[in-house]
Design a protein around this motif. Structure first.
Motif, short mmCIF file in Angstrom:
data_model
loop_
_atom_site.label_atom_id
_atom_site.label_comp_id
_atom_site.label_asym_id
_atom_site.label_seq_id
_atom_site.Cartn_x
_atom_site.Cartn_y
_atom_site.Cartn_z
N SER A 36 0.98 -1.23 -0.12
CA SER A 36 0.09 -0.03 -0.01
C SER A 36 0.77 1.27 0.01
O SER A 36 2.10 1.24 0.38
CB SER A 36 -0.94 0.05 1.31
N THR A 37 0.18 2.61 -0.27
CA THR A 37 0.79 3.57 -0.28
C THR A 37 1.28 4.01 1.35
O THR A 37 2.16 4.57 1.65
CB THR A 37 0.17 4.71 -0.91
N GLY A 38 0.27 3.55 2.03
CA GLY A 38 0.58 3.48 3.58
C GLY A 38 2.09 2.89 3.97
O GLY A 38 2.79 3.34 4.86
N GLN A 39 2.27 1.85 3.36
CA GLN A 39 3.54 1.18 3.73
C GLN A 39 4.89 2.13 3.00
O GLN A 39 6.02 2.20 3.73
CB GLN A 39 3.62 -0.42 3.01
N ALA A 40 4.56 2.63 1.93
CA ALA A 40 5.39 3.46 1.40
C ALA A 40 5.86 4.59 2.36
O ALA A 40 7.01 5.01 2.42
CB ALA A 40 5.00 3.98 -0.09
N ILE B 159 5.06 -3.25 10.96
CA ILE B 159 4.32 -4.60 10.52
C ILE B 159 3.41 -4.71 9.75
O ILE B 159 2.57 -3.76 9.48
CB ILE B 159 3.39 -4.83 12.10
N GLU B 160 3.49 -5.80 8.63
CA GLU B 160 2.49 -5.74 7.63
C GLU B 160 1.43 -6.56 7.91
O GLU B 160 1.51 -7.41 8.77
CB GLU B 160 3.33 -6.51 6.51
N VAL B 161 0.16 -6.05 7.27
CA VAL B 161 -0.95 -6.65 7.69
C VAL B 161 -1.72 -6.68 6.22
O VAL B 161 -1.30 -5.99 5.26
CB VAL B 161 -1.94 -5.89 8.48
N LEU C 138 -1.54 2.81 9.74
CA LEU C 138 -1.76 4.02 8.65
C LEU C 138 -2.46 3.16 7.61
O LEU C 138 -2.34 2.17 7.09
CB LEU C 138 -0.15 4.11 8.07
N SER C 139 -3.37 4.24 7.20
CA SER C 139 -4.28 3.76 6.13
C SER C 139 -4.90 4.84 5.34
O SER C 139 -4.57 6.20 5.88
CB SER C 139 -5.22 2.51 6.36
N ASP C 140 -5.97 5.00 4.47
CA ASP C 140 -6.74 6.01 3.82
C ASP C 140 -7.63 6.28 5.14
O ASP C 140 -8.15 5.76 5.81
CB ASP C 140 -7.83 5.45 2.74
N ASP C 141 -7.40 7.64 5.20
CA ASP C 141 -8.38 8.40 6.30
C ASP C 141 -9.84 7.82 6.39
O ASP C 141 -10.28 7.58 7.31
CB ASP C 141 -8.01 9.84 5.97
N ILE C 142 -10.47 8.00 5.29
CA ILE C 142 -11.74 7.56 5.21
C ILE C 142 -12.14 6.24 5.76
O ILE C 142 -13.13 5.85 6.44
CB ILE C 142 -12.59 7.92 4.02
#
Length: 301
Positions: A160-164, A179-181, A200-204
């Motif tokens: 994901s972009t969160g990982q980046a 940590i990867e999920v 971390l992820s998309d806000d919505i």
């Protein structure tokens, strides 16, 4: 009639065969598969509400799913396939490109970000949402930014972009244990169960998870990115991609996407029953007002 010598005939035959081969090679493999099978396969994620989620086992719902269903309705007319069926397949962030490449699915309808790097692996339709990566922590945590997570663990979706973003912050000197999920819900679950300090992820998507869990977790800090979300399509199927793009632009011009947005972001959501209370931001308002293939690039802030 004037007769041509044998060598000339053979030359003309070779040209004709080459033209036929070029036509066959130019045939869009995705459209050919859809026409041959009478089925279009849509990839989705089971825990990416309000974009896609399982309303019941194997029965996806969400903003992106609704948009894709309307695109399929247009395909039925454009391809003269009134009985075209839809099949859904789960596709997490790490495997979505491979499933498009293999033909296992023809559209990915969830919350994928259109980035320059991904455009080298897949095609995209016009954006239908602009997200931003944010941080979710437990309700009693005082941290309100990724900079304050030094020495702590952060769950991110693999691929994901969160990982980046997490890796970039770590490279910049923030001591993060990454940590990867497999999905956003798993990241939130890791925080609730104290296997991670944040995710971390998309806000919505995080806001939806926080709504469900009420006072257990909270979304904190500013957006760390600008992310145009869009339907992801096979890279080597330009005719199919052009059909979807034109249809998506029609849905935007006709106000269909705007109506679906109100259903999933501003009113009580189907299935969920609560409202996210999130009006469109300036970028999305502009996309609604002036539909085009232009997309604001993914930006890390």
């Amino acid at each position: 009639m004037r007769y041509l010598p044998g060598l000339a005939w053979r030359g003309l035959a070779a040209v004709a065969l080459a033209a036929c081969a070029a036509t066959a090679a130019a045939a869009d493999i995705t459209l050919e598969k859809i026409k041959h099978t009478g089925v279009i396969t849509i990839g989705y994620r089971a825990s990416a509400a309000p974009f896609s989620f399982d309303a019941a086992p194997g029965k996806p719902a969400g903003y992106a799913i609704d948009i894709c269903q309307r695109l399929v309705a247009q395909l039925r007319e454009q391809l003269h396939l009134p009985s075209l069926q839809v099949r859904y397949v789960l596709a997490n962030a790490a495997e979505r490109v491979a499933k498009l490449d293999s033909g296992e699915m023809q559209m990915e309808c969830s919350d994928s970000t259109n980035t320059k790097e991904r455009r080298e692996q897949a095609a995209f339709a016009p954006a239908y949402y602009y997200a931003g990566t944010r941080l979710l922590v437990r309700a009693d945590d005082s941290a309100d930014s990724l900079a304050q997570m030094g020495g702590r663990s952060v769950a991110v979706i693999a691929g994901s972009t969160g990982q980046a973003i997490a890796k970039a912050r770590k490279d910049a000197g923030v001591n993060l244990n990454i940590i990867e999920v497999p999905n956003a819900a798993a990241g939130v679950r890791a925080v609730v169960e104290k296997r991670a300090d944040g995710t971390l992820s998309d806000d919505i998507v995080l806001l939806d998870q926080a709504k469900m869990l009420k006072d257990t977790v909270k979304v904190v800090g500013p957006k760390m990115s600008v992310e145009p979300l869009a339907i992801m399509l096979p890279r080597h199927s330009p005719d199919f991609r052009n059909l979807i793009v034109r249809s998506m632009l029609d849905l935007l011009r006709d106000g269909v996407v705007q109506q679906l947005y109100q259903t999933w972001f501003e009113n009580p959501m189907p299935v969920r029953g609560y409202s996210l209370g999130t009006p469109p931001d300036a970028l999305l308002k502009d996309a609604f007002r002036r539909p085009s293939e232009f997309v604001s690039e993914w930006t890390v802030m």
